[in-house]
Design an enzyme around this catalytic site. Sequence first.
Site, PDB file in Angstrom:
ATOM      1  N   TYR A   1      -0.847   0.031  10.426  1.00 20.01           N
ATOM      2  CA  TYR A   1      -1.100  -0.570   9.114  1.00 20.01           C
ATOM      3  C   TYR A   1       0.051  -0.294   8.145  1.00 20.01           C
ATOM      4  O   TYR A   1       0.542  -1.197   7.466  1.00 20.01           O
ATOM      5  CB  TYR A   1      -2.420  -0.040   8.548  1.00 20.01           C
ATOM      6  CG  TYR A   1      -2.720  -0.502   7.146  1.00 20.01           C
ATOM      7  CD1 TYR A   1      -3.018  -1.834   6.889  1.00 20.01           C
ATOM      8  CD2 TYR A   1      -2.708   0.390   6.079  1.00 20.01           C
ATOM      9  CE1 TYR A   1      -3.304  -2.266   5.601  1.00 20.01           C
ATOM     10  CE2 TYR A   1      -2.988  -0.034   4.793  1.00 20.01           C
ATOM     11  CZ  TYR A   1      -3.284  -1.357   4.558  1.00 20.01           C
ATOM     12  OH  TYR A   1      -3.560  -1.780   3.284  1.00 20.01           O
TER      13      TYR A   1
ATOM     14  N   SER B   1       0.846  -1.198   0.000  1.00 18.18           N
ATOM     15  CA  SER B   1       0.000   0.000   0.000  1.00 18.18           C
ATOM     16  C   SER B   1       0.879   1.245   0.000  1.00 18.18           C
ATOM     17  O   SER B   1       2.037   1.219   0.446  1.00 18.18           O
ATOM     18  CB  SER B   1      -0.856  -0.029   1.268  1.00 18.18           C
ATOM     19  OG  SER B   1      -1.382   1.251   1.533  1.00 18.18           O
TER      20      SER B   1
END
Length: 306
Positions: A155, A142
Site C-alpha cells: 500500500y 498517505s
Amino acid sequence: MPEHSGKQGSTALVTGASYGIGADIARALAARGHDLVLVARSAEPLARLAATLEADHGITARPLPADLTAATGLERVAEAARDADILVNNAGAGLGLSFERTAWAQERHMLDLNVVAPSRLLHAALPGMLRRGRGRVLNVSSVAAAGPVWQGTSYGASKAYAVALTESLAYSRRIRTSPVALTALVLGHTTSEFHARAGIPPSPPSLTLPSRYVADLAVRAIHRRRPPVVCVPSVRYKLVAGLLRHLPHRLLALPHLADDFTVTSYGADRPGDRNRPDDGDQVSAGGDGEDGVLSAEAHGQGEGQW
Ligand SMILES: NC(=O)c1ccc[n+]([C@@H]2O[C@H](COP(=O)([O-])OP(=O)(O)OC[C@H]3O[C@@H](n4cnc5c(N)ncnc54)[C@H](OP(=O)(O)O)[C@@H]3O)[C@@H](O)[C@H]2O)c1
C-alpha cells in the site's frame, strides 16, 4: 475568504466521492461554486450527494458511477476528465494483508485503483488544463508513502507513487511556468466510513483527523495562487513528518513503531467488504494504520483565481 471563490463555469471531477474523504472534498468544492462530476461505484450515494449539493449551492453536480479498476469505467471517467478544471484523484484502497499472503488479483486491484487510475485521469486532464490556462490537481496520498510505516504491504509503495508523480510534474518547467498546479495530499489517520464498512478497528481517536477538516484544508490549499506541492494537514502530523523524513528507516523496524502485517491480518473474509475484486478476493479500502507524515506543507500565497 469569500464563500464562493470558484471560477464561474469551472468543473471539478472528484473520484471516490460516494462517501468518506472524497464526499467531503466534493462538499467543500461545491461551497466554492464549482460544478462537479462525482465518481465512485455506488450510484445511489452519488446521486443523493449530487442532488443535495445542487440544492444547497446552486451548482451542477453530475454523478458518474464507474469502477475505476475496469477499463471501460476508467475510460468513461477519463473522457469526462478532459474537460475538468480541477481533478481530485481521491479513490483509493489498501490491503490489510502482507504482500506474500495476498492473491495477485488483490495486488492488481489495488495498483489499478491507486496507481493506474489516477495516472490515466491525470494524463487525460492535463493537456486541456494547460491549453485552457487553468487547472488544479489534488492527488490523495498517505503517510504510508513516507516509508515502511505499514510494513509488509504494498500500500505504501502505491501511495508513494502519488507523491512522486505529483512532485515530478509540479516541479517541471512546463508546469511551473503555467497556471496549472498539482498538490499531493498526504494524510494520516482520517475519519471515513472505511473502517466500519471493512470491519477494521477504528484508528486511535487522538491521532484521527475529521475528514471534513482535512477536506476543507485541502480545498483551501489548491485555491491558493501558489498551491503547496505537498500538503500535510495538522501541525501534529507536520511535526511527525519532519521526524519521519529524517529518521533512518531501519529504526521503523523497532517494535511498536510501525504496524507489521506479516503477522497480523485484517484480511479474514469480511462479507461486507465493498472493495474486493470481482473474483471474490478481498481488498480493503482507504483506511490506514500508519503513524506519521511525509513532509511539511509548503506555504501558500493567499487565495488565487480559484
Ligand atoms: N481514511 C484514512 O485514514 C486515510 C489515510 C491516508 C490516506 N487515505 C486515502 O484517502 C483516500 C480516500 O479514502 P477514504 O478514507 O475516504 O476511504 P473510503 O471511505 O473507503 O472511501 C473510498 C472511496 O473510493 C471509492 N472507490 C473504492 N473503490 C473504487 C473503485 N474501484 N472505483 C471507483 N471508486 C472506488 C469508494 O466508493 P465506492 O465503494 O462507492 O466505489 C469511496 O467513495 C484514499 O486514497 C486513501 O488511500 C485515507
